[in-house]
Design an enzyme around this catalytic site. Structure first.
Site, short mmCIF file in Angstrom:
data_model
loop_
_atom_site.label_atom_id
_atom_site.label_comp_id
_atom_site.label_asym_id
_atom_site.label_seq_id
_atom_site.Cartn_x
_atom_site.Cartn_y
_atom_site.Cartn_z
N GLY A 127 -8.05 -9.48 -10.16
CA GLY A 127 -8.38 -10.01 -8.82
C GLY A 127 -9.56 -9.27 -8.21
O GLY A 127 -9.63 -9.08 -7.00
N GLY A 185 -12.65 -9.13 -1.88
CA GLY A 185 -11.89 -8.15 -1.10
C GLY A 185 -11.91 -6.73 -1.64
O GLY A 185 -12.96 -6.19 -2.02
N ASP A 235 -5.33 -15.08 -15.15
CA ASP A 235 -4.25 -15.44 -14.23
C ASP A 235 -3.14 -14.44 -14.49
O ASP A 235 -2.49 -14.49 -15.55
CB ASP A 235 -3.78 -16.88 -14.46
CG ASP A 235 -2.76 -17.30 -13.39
OD1 ASP A 235 -2.13 -16.41 -12.77
OD2 ASP A 235 -2.58 -18.51 -13.19
N SER A 294 3.20 -2.37 4.29
CA SER A 294 4.35 -3.23 4.57
C SER A 294 5.56 -2.85 3.72
O SER A 294 6.63 -3.45 3.88
CB SER A 294 3.99 -4.71 4.35
OG SER A 294 3.73 -4.95 2.98
N TYR A 316 6.39 -11.02 0.98
CA TYR A 316 5.25 -10.17 0.63
C TYR A 316 5.64 -8.70 0.73
O TYR A 316 5.41 -7.92 -0.20
CB TYR A 316 4.07 -10.48 1.56
CG TYR A 316 2.88 -9.55 1.35
CD1 TYR A 316 1.97 -9.79 0.34
CD2 TYR A 316 2.70 -8.44 2.18
CE1 TYR A 316 0.89 -8.94 0.14
CE2 TYR A 316 1.62 -7.59 1.99
CZ TYR A 316 0.71 -7.84 0.98
OH TYR A 316 -0.35 -6.99 0.77
N LYS A 347 6.09 -5.55 -2.26
CA LYS A 347 5.42 -4.25 -2.27
C LYS A 347 6.43 -3.09 -2.38
O LYS A 347 6.09 -2.02 -2.88
CB LYS A 347 4.52 -4.12 -1.03
CG LYS A 347 3.37 -5.13 -1.02
CD LYS A 347 2.45 -5.00 -2.23
CE LYS A 347 1.27 -5.95 -2.20
NZ LYS A 347 0.36 -5.79 -3.36
N1 LIG Z 1 -6.10 -6.77 2.86
C1 LIG Z 1 -5.04 -6.08 3.27
O1 LIG Z 1 -4.79 -5.98 4.48
C2 LIG Z 1 -4.15 -5.39 2.29
C3 LIG Z 1 -3.29 -4.39 2.76
C4 LIG Z 1 -2.43 -3.76 1.87
C5 LIG Z 1 -2.47 -4.09 0.53
N2 LIG Z 1 -3.31 -5.05 0.08
C6 LIG Z 1 -3.27 -5.41 -1.34
O2 LIG Z 1 -4.56 -5.23 -1.92
C7 LIG Z 1 -4.71 -6.13 -3.01
C8 LIG Z 1 -6.02 -6.88 -2.87
O3 LIG Z 1 -5.94 -7.68 -1.69
P1 LIG Z 1 -7.21 -8.19 -0.88
O4 LIG Z 1 -6.95 -7.92 0.53
O5 LIG Z 1 -8.46 -7.71 -1.49
O6 LIG Z 1 -7.02 -9.77 -1.10
P2 LIG Z 1 -8.11 -10.93 -1.29
O7 LIG Z 1 -7.38 -12.19 -1.00
O8 LIG Z 1 -9.35 -10.61 -0.57
O9 LIG Z 1 -8.44 -10.84 -2.87
C9 LIG Z 1 -7.44 -11.07 -3.83
C10 LIG Z 1 -8.07 -11.45 -5.15
O10 LIG Z 1 -7.01 -11.68 -6.10
C11 LIG Z 1 -7.32 -12.88 -6.81
N3 LIG Z 1 -6.08 -13.50 -7.32
C12 LIG Z 1 -5.14 -14.17 -6.64
N4 LIG Z 1 -4.21 -14.65 -7.47
C13 LIG Z 1 -4.58 -14.28 -8.72
C14 LIG Z 1 -4.03 -14.50 -9.99
N5 LIG Z 1 -2.92 -15.23 -10.17
N6 LIG Z 1 -4.66 -13.96 -11.06
C15 LIG Z 1 -5.81 -13.26 -10.90
N7 LIG Z 1 -6.38 -13.04 -9.71
C16 LIG Z 1 -5.79 -13.54 -8.64
C17 LIG Z 1 -8.04 -13.77 -5.81
O11 LIG Z 1 -8.76 -14.79 -6.46
C18 LIG Z 1 -8.91 -12.75 -5.09
O12 LIG Z 1 -10.14 -12.57 -5.74
C19 LIG Z 1 -3.47 -7.03 -3.01
O13 LIG Z 1 -2.54 -6.56 -3.95
C20 LIG Z 1 -2.93 -6.86 -1.60
O14 LIG Z 1 -1.56 -7.11 -1.53
C21 LIG Z 1 -4.16 -5.71 0.92
#
Ligand SMILES: NC(=O)c1ccc[n+]([C@@H]2O[C@H](COP(=O)([O-])OP(=O)(O)OC[C@H]3O[C@@H](n4cnc5c(N)ncnc54)[C@H](O)[C@@H]3O)[C@@H](O)[C@H]2O)c1
Length: 255
Positions: free
Chosen positions: A8, A12, A54, A136, A147, A151
């Site tokens: 992923g 982000g 995926d 979370s 969600y 975690k």
């Molecule tokens: N943004 C926040 O506030 C936050 C806070 C705590 C933890 N996180 C964690 O950080 C991680 C990254 O989150 P983010 O905020 O960058 O999210 P984001 O939505 O910006 O990016 C997520 C990426 O994962 C990819 N993805 C989704 N499903 C997929 C799959 N089945 N196979 C491969 N790739 C896939 C998406 O295409 C995207 O590029 C996640 O695990 C999220 O739970 C995020």
């Protein structure tokens, strides 16, 4: 040259982590389900190795890791288990498919990734599995219950694998951001976003991933890494305060 595979990683936090490790001269693999985001990543950073993944499919993990490790001599220094999804809404209001979607990506996807990467991490020695956890998982969060629960699983999986894989020279760490400025945090399903704000940048999370995987001389083993002062305060107070107080704080923050 050291190598990191980021699931992923096309958007982000994963994307910021890719940029951080590229700047440090690492071989970086960004594998994602989003073809358009992969194309834009490749256009901006020609050195990055990209491919489709995926995380819900073990065969997809096998193929993606085999593809990436062709560039690294068959080893992997870091798997950044980053891909994650959030569907906001009270449990009674979201569909069973939306529940399954989050568990498939956040729980099974991360676990399959760890399984598939094990032989490459072991071959590298002194390697890391990085799992993206979340604030979370400090206390169950209303509005994003599934969600949040996924975690908690990540926290437990990380602790277990850190012990299980110590003999193989693989450290396993969990990264705990509070809300960070990415598409995932664009939800109004939980009041905690308003109460706490979205103050963390993806680059801050990337910095913490760099720090966690470059600990220097470690006297006491460390598994969990918060991102941001507020996360550290919440995590520490949840360990020290009575559960009724922790519940009341979370009720104020999130409901
Ligand atoms: N943004 C926040 O506030 C936050 C806070 C705590 C933890 N996180 C964690 O950080 C991680 C990254 O989150 P983010 O905020 O960058 O999210 P984001 O939505 O910006 O990016 C997520 C990426 O994962 C990819 N993805 C989704 N499903 C997929 C799959 N089945 N196979 C491969 N790739 C896939 C998406 O295409 C995207 O590029 C996640 O695990 C999220 O739970 C995020």
């Amino acid at each position: 040259m050291s190598s990191i595979f980021i699931s992923g990683g096309a958007a982000g936090i994963g994307r910021a982590t890719a940029v951080r490790f590229l700047a440090e001269g690492w071989t970086v693999g960004v594998y994602d389900v989003d073809a358009a985001a992969l194309e834009s990543m490749q256009a901006e950073h020609s050195a990055v190795i990209t491919g489709r993944l995926d995380v819900r499919d073990p065969a997809s993990w096998e193929a993606a890791l085999a593809d990436f490790t062709r560039h690294t001599g068959g080893t992997l220094d870091i798997l950044d288990n980053n891909a994650g999804v959030l569907v906001g809404g009270d449990l009674a209001d979201i569909t069973p498919e939306q529940v399954k979607f989050q568990i498939d990506v956040n729980v099974l996807g991360v676990t399959y990734g760890a399984q598939a990467a094990y032989k490459y991490l072991k071959a590298a020695g002194k390697s890391h599995l990085v799992n993206l956890c979340s604030a979370s998982a400090i206390y169950g969060q209303p509005g994003i219950a599934t969600y949040s629960a996924t975690k908690f699983y990540i926290s437990g999986l990380t602790e277990a694998l850190d012990l299980e894989w110590e003999k193989d020279g693989i450290r396993v760490v969990a990264i705990w951001p509070l809300w960070a400025k990415t598409a995932l945090a664009e939800t109004d399903a939980t009041k905690s976003i308003k109460t706490l704000g979205v103050n963390i940048t993806p680059e801050q999370v990337a910095d913490q991933i760099w720090h966690a995987t470059h600990p220097g001389l470690m006297v006491v083993p460390r598994v969990h890494y918060s991102v941001g002062r507020a996360t550290t305060v919440l995590a520490n107070s949840s360990r020290l305060a009575p559960r009724a107080v922790v519940r009341a704080i979370n009720k104020f923050i999130a409901q």
